[in-house]
Structures are given as C-alpha cells and as structure tokens.
Design a protein around this motif. Structure first.
Motif, PDB file in Angstrom:
ATOM      1  N   PHE A   1       0.833  -1.208   0.000  1.00  0.00           N
ATOM      2  CA  PHE A   1       0.000   0.000   0.000  1.00  0.00           C
ATOM      3  C   PHE A   1       0.869   1.260   0.000  1.00  0.00           C
ATOM      4  O   PHE A   1       0.486   2.279  -0.589  1.00  0.00           O
ATOM      5  N   THR A   2       2.036   1.178   0.649  1.00  0.00           N
ATOM      6  CA  THR A   2       2.970   2.321   0.629  1.00  0.00           C
ATOM      7  C   THR A   2       3.430   2.603  -0.793  1.00  0.00           C
ATOM      8  O   THR A   2       3.483   3.766  -1.222  1.00  0.00           O
ATOM      9  N   TRP A   3       3.798   1.556  -1.518  1.00  0.00           N
ATOM     10  CA  TRP A   3       4.242   1.724  -2.906  1.00  0.00           C
ATOM     11  C   TRP A   3       3.127   2.345  -3.759  1.00  0.00           C
ATOM     12  O   TRP A   3       3.394   3.174  -4.614  1.00  0.00           O
ATOM     13  N   TRP A   4       1.883   1.903  -3.517  1.00  0.00           N
ATOM     14  CA  TRP A   4       0.764   2.458  -4.281  1.00  0.00           C
ATOM     15  C   TRP A   4       0.586   3.943  -3.964  1.00  0.00           C
ATOM     16  O   TRP A   4       0.390   4.762  -4.856  1.00  0.00           O
ATOM     17  N   LEU A   5       0.666   4.300  -2.669  1.00  0.00           N
ATOM     18  CA  LEU A   5       0.549   5.710  -2.277  1.00  0.00           C
ATOM     19  C   LEU A   5       1.673   6.542  -2.900  1.00  0.00           C
ATOM     20  O   LEU A   5       1.441   7.654  -3.390  1.00  0.00           O
ATOM     21  N   GLN A   6       2.891   5.994  -2.886  1.00  0.00           N
ATOM     22  CA  GLN A   6       4.030   6.721  -3.470  1.00  0.00           C
ATOM     23  C   GLN A   6       3.839   6.925  -4.971  1.00  0.00           C
ATOM     24  O   GLN A   6       4.190   7.974  -5.512  1.00  0.00           O
ATOM     25  N   SER A   7       3.276   5.902  -5.643  1.00  0.00           N
ATOM     26  CA  SER A   7       3.041   6.036  -7.093  1.00  0.00           C
ATOM     27  C   SER A   7       1.963   7.084  -7.394  1.00  0.00           C
ATOM     28  O   SER A   7       1.938   7.669  -8.478  1.00  0.00           O
ATOM     29  N   MET A   8       1.062   7.314  -6.397  1.00  0.00           N
ATOM     30  CA  MET A   8       0.018   8.322  -6.559  1.00  0.00           C
ATOM     31  C   MET A   8       0.473   9.704  -6.091  1.00  0.00           C
ATOM     32  O   MET A   8      -0.304  10.666  -6.100  1.00  0.00           O
ATOM     33  N   GLY A   9       1.728   9.781  -5.628  1.00  0.00           N
ATOM     34  CA  GLY A   9       2.276  11.057  -5.176  1.00  0.00           C
ATOM     35  C   GLY A   9       1.873  11.443  -3.768  1.00  0.00           C
ATOM     36  O   GLY A   9       2.026  12.593  -3.369  1.00  0.00           O
TER      37      GLY A   9
ATOM     38  N   PRO B   1       7.737   8.682   7.344  1.00  0.00           N
ATOM     39  CA  PRO B   1       7.561   7.631   6.335  1.00  0.00           C
ATOM     40  C   PRO B   1       6.097   7.494   5.898  1.00  0.00           C
ATOM     41  O   PRO B   1       5.190   7.559   6.730  1.00  0.00           O
ATOM     42  N   THR B   2       5.893   7.298   4.591  1.00  0.00           N
ATOM     43  CA  THR B   2       4.540   7.097   4.057  1.00  0.00           C
ATOM     44  C   THR B   2       3.906   5.835   4.641  1.00  0.00           C
ATOM     45  O   THR B   2       2.674   5.703   4.669  1.00  0.00           O
ATOM     46  N   ALA B   3       4.739   4.914   5.119  1.00  0.00           N
ATOM     47  CA  ALA B   3       4.226   3.663   5.694  1.00  0.00           C
ATOM     48  C   ALA B   3       3.293   3.906   6.872  1.00  0.00           C
ATOM     49  O   ALA B   3       2.443   3.062   7.166  1.00  0.00           O
ATOM     50  N   LEU B   4       3.428   5.055   7.524  1.00  0.00           N
ATOM     51  CA  LEU B   4       2.527   5.350   8.643  1.00  0.00           C
ATOM     52  C   LEU B   4       1.080   5.468   8.163  1.00  0.00           C
ATOM     53  O   LEU B   4       0.149   5.075   8.863  1.00  0.00           O
ATOM     54  N   ILE B   5       0.904   6.038   6.954  1.00  0.00           N
ATOM     55  CA  ILE B   5      -0.448   6.153   6.385  1.00  0.00           C
ATOM     56  C   ILE B   5      -0.967   4.770   5.996  1.00  0.00           C
ATOM     57  O   ILE B   5      -2.161   4.479   6.119  1.00  0.00           O
ATOM     58  N   ALA B   6      -0.053   3.916   5.520  1.00  0.00           N
ATOM     59  CA  ALA B   6      -0.441   2.585   5.047  1.00  0.00           C
ATOM     60  C   ALA B   6      -0.599   1.577   6.182  1.00  0.00           C
ATOM     61  O   ALA B   6      -1.108   0.473   5.957  1.00  0.00           O
ATOM     62  N   LEU B   7      -0.171   1.951   7.393  1.00  0.00           N
ATOM     63  CA  LEU B   7      -0.173   0.992   8.508  1.00  0.00           C
ATOM     64  C   LEU B   7      -1.558   0.399   8.803  1.00  0.00           C
ATOM     65  O   LEU B   7      -1.669  -0.826   8.993  1.00  0.00           O
ATOM     66  N   PRO B   8      -2.648   1.200   8.830  1.00  0.00           N
ATOM     67  CA  PRO B   8      -3.970   0.594   9.097  1.00  0.00           C
ATOM     68  C   PRO B   8      -4.348  -0.483   8.077  1.00  0.00           C
ATOM     69  O   PRO B   8      -5.023  -1.455   8.436  1.00  0.00           O
ATOM     70  N   VAL B   9      -3.931  -0.310   6.823  1.00  0.00           N
ATOM     71  CA  VAL B   9      -4.244  -1.319   5.799  1.00  0.00           C
ATOM     72  C   VAL B   9      -3.520  -2.632   6.104  1.00  0.00           C
ATOM     73  O   VAL B   9      -4.107  -3.723   6.012  1.00  0.00           O
ATOM     74  N   GLY B  10      -2.244  -2.530   6.483  1.00  0.00           N
ATOM     75  CA  GLY B  10      -1.480  -3.737   6.838  1.00  0.00           C
ATOM     76  C   GLY B  10      -2.058  -4.412   8.069  1.00  0.00           C
ATOM     77  O   GLY B  10      -2.134  -5.652   8.135  1.00  0.00           O
TER      78      GLY B  10
END
Length: 335
Positions: free
Chosen positions: A60-68, A75-84
């Motif tokens: 999900f982090t990679w997807w967020l990074q690809s969307m800018g 780290p963007t991973a903090l936003i993606a953490l709930p998904v994981g």
C-alpha cells in the motif's frame, strides 16, 4: 573529552540501536505473550504474521508513493499501517476459523496448537513470499535523519558524531504509545478485564457470562495489530525480507520467555534484555577503548561475536533461562 567521545560512540552503535531493537522485540513479544496467556499456546506463526502484515503495509505504501501521496518528513508507511493491520487481522481470524477453532472445540492439548501453528507459519511464509517476493525490500522515505553526525560534531566540537535517524525515534515513540494504550485497554476496558479473567480461569470466566468468542476475536485483533506495527517498524529501521522475520521468531520468543511468558511487563523487559545482549556482544569495542585508555587498545577489534551469529545470543539466553529459571524474570502467567 575522550570519555565524552567514547560515550557518543557507544551511544551511536550500542545504546540507541539497543533501545530501538528492544522496542521492536517488546512489541513482538507482547503479541506472543498475549496469545499464550489468553489462548494458551505458543504461536510459532507470529514472526510470519509480522511479515504478512508488513508486506501489506509495503504494497500500500508503494501504491501511495506512485500516486504522489506522502507523509512529509515521516515515512509514508505510517499512512499505510492501518491497511497492513487490517490484512493481518483478517488473516489471523481466517487462520483461527479454519485451524485453531477446530482444536479448541476438541479441547486439544497445547502441544497440538503449537504443531498447528507451525503449519500456519509455513503457509504464511509461503504466502508472503508469493505476494511480495523473497528479496530484500526497502520502503522507507521522508526525512532520513533528525540529527546528523556531522551537525552534531560541529555543534559539540567532539571528534565523534551522534546520528539519530527518524525511524529510530519513530520506533520508540510508537512503541511507548502502543504499550500505554494496551495496558489501559487491559486494565480499564470491559473487554480487557474479560480477557484477563478468561486468562486467569477459563471456567469461572464462562460462568460469569464472558463470551469466549469475543475474547478470542479481540485477542487475535490485538496480536495481529502488534505484529504488524512491530514488523513495519523493524522494516523501516532496517529492511524487509520475509526470511528475516522468520528468524526474528527466535529473539521474540526468547524475550517473551526471559520476561516470563504470559506476562506483558515481562515481555517488554525481556525484549530489552535480549536486544542489548545481542548488540553489546556483537559490537567491536576497539575505538571505545582507544578513547577510554589511550595507548592500551588491543590489536584486534575486541568483538566477542560476529554479527552473523547475533541470533545465537538469543538461543543461548533462551536455553539458559529455560534451564535456570523457566518461569522467567517476572514469573507471571496471567495478563
């Protein structure tokens, strides 16, 4: 001044990494000890559950990074953490529904659950490799350092510089917040008290009207959340590789047993004992000795054990504790 240089050097390579690694192990050991205390078995699939949840965070982090999308300096991973966490929770509940609930109905012995968890471990390991691959993956972004070594040298005038990475500070802060939230949940919420009662005496808890299905559900939710957070923080601090998380099972179990499996306070203490044991034994002290006793430094690195064998330290600690004090430091079994 030489002693200050020695302290900064020691902090840079032993003290700070030990605190960060200890925080990661403590979160992992809390998940293991929670499952043991409530569901009464050692979950050997916990390391691979960490890897599975972290893989969800990475994708999900990679997807967020690809969307800018980013979290700025963090780290963007903090936003993606709930998904994981959600992916790990769903997987845990699926494994419980398809594997562990059958043995619970049969009232099987704990060793049967342990063997079943070994099977689940291999399934999760293969699934994670299939989803994200077996190779090393790096997903950390944002500001890398809070304090840079050169900036510290210029500010302090010392020869040695202290470097503090964003992920290191993030790990400690997140671990403190989660531990406080977990203890408040266990001690003050209705479900937390029900889990403690179920852990203490299952039959008495059932007679008092506690719903075992809800207790099992929340145990897996919390364990999967702890596993994903610990795995993500470890991956941000170092890197992500499924086999590494499989290896992490040893120091995590060592931490839980050293503290006293089934005791959350013991799991935290055990995490730091194991982490500092690994870091201190595998660090080369030659430069520290150069500062402390100039002219007396040895010819070699003054390193007791190569970093390649750091997991052997966990194994040795595990064996010694099981032989000398099987109940661990805190003797606890209940939450």
């Amino acid at each position: 001044m030489d002693l200050l240089n020695a302290f900064v050097l020691f902090s840079n390579f032993v003290l700070v990494p030990g605190v960060v690694y200890g925080s990661q192990l403590a979160l992992g050991a809390l998940g293991v000890t929670l499952v043991y205390a409530v569901l009464r078995f050692s979950n050997f699939a916990h390391g691979d559950l960490m890897a599975f949840g972290t893989a969800g965070v990475i994708l999900f982090t990679w997807w967020l990074q690809s969307m800018g999308v980013s979290a700025g300096p963090l780290p963007t991973a903090l936003i993606a953490l709930p998904v994981g966490i959600l992916a790990a929770v769903l997987m845990s509940l699926l494994m419980d529904r398809t594997v562990y609930s059958f043995y619970r109905k049969q009232r099987s012995a704990p060793v049967v659950f342990v063997i079943a968890s070994v099977g689940v471990m291999f399934v999760l390991n293969g699934l994670t490799r299939l989803i994200i691959g077996p190779d090393d993956q790096r997903f950390a972004d944002g500001e890398r350092f809070i304090i840079r070594a050169r900036d510290f040298e210029a500010w302090s005038g010392l020869e040695e510089g202290l470097a503090l990475r964003t992920t290191q500070v993030l790990t400690v802060v997140v671990a403190i917040i989660i531990v406080i939230a977990l203890f408040r949940f266990l001690n003050h919420s209705r479900m937390g008290k029900a889990m403690r009662a179920y852990s203490d005496n299952e039959d008495l808890a059932l007679l008092s009207g506690i719903d075992p299905a809800k207790v099992v559900f929340w145990t897996w939710v919390i364990a999967a959340g702890l596993a994903t957070v610990a795995g993500t923080l470890y991956g941000l601090d170092k890197s992500f590789k499924p086999f590494t998380y499989f290896q992490l099972l040893l120091p995590i179990f060592a931490a839980a047993i050293v503290g006293g499996i089934g005791n959350p306070v013991g799991a935290i203490a055990g995490g730091f004992v194991v982490a500092f044991s690994e870091v201190t034994v595998t660090y080369a002290y030659r430069r520290v000795v150069e500062y402390v006793v100039p002219g007396w430094e040895p010819d070699g690195l003054l390193q007791l054990l190569s970093t390649d064998y750091k997991f052997a330290v966990s194994f040795l600690i595990l064996v010694v504790v099981l032989l000398v004090r099987p109940t661990g430091l805190f003797r606890g079994k209940v939450i």
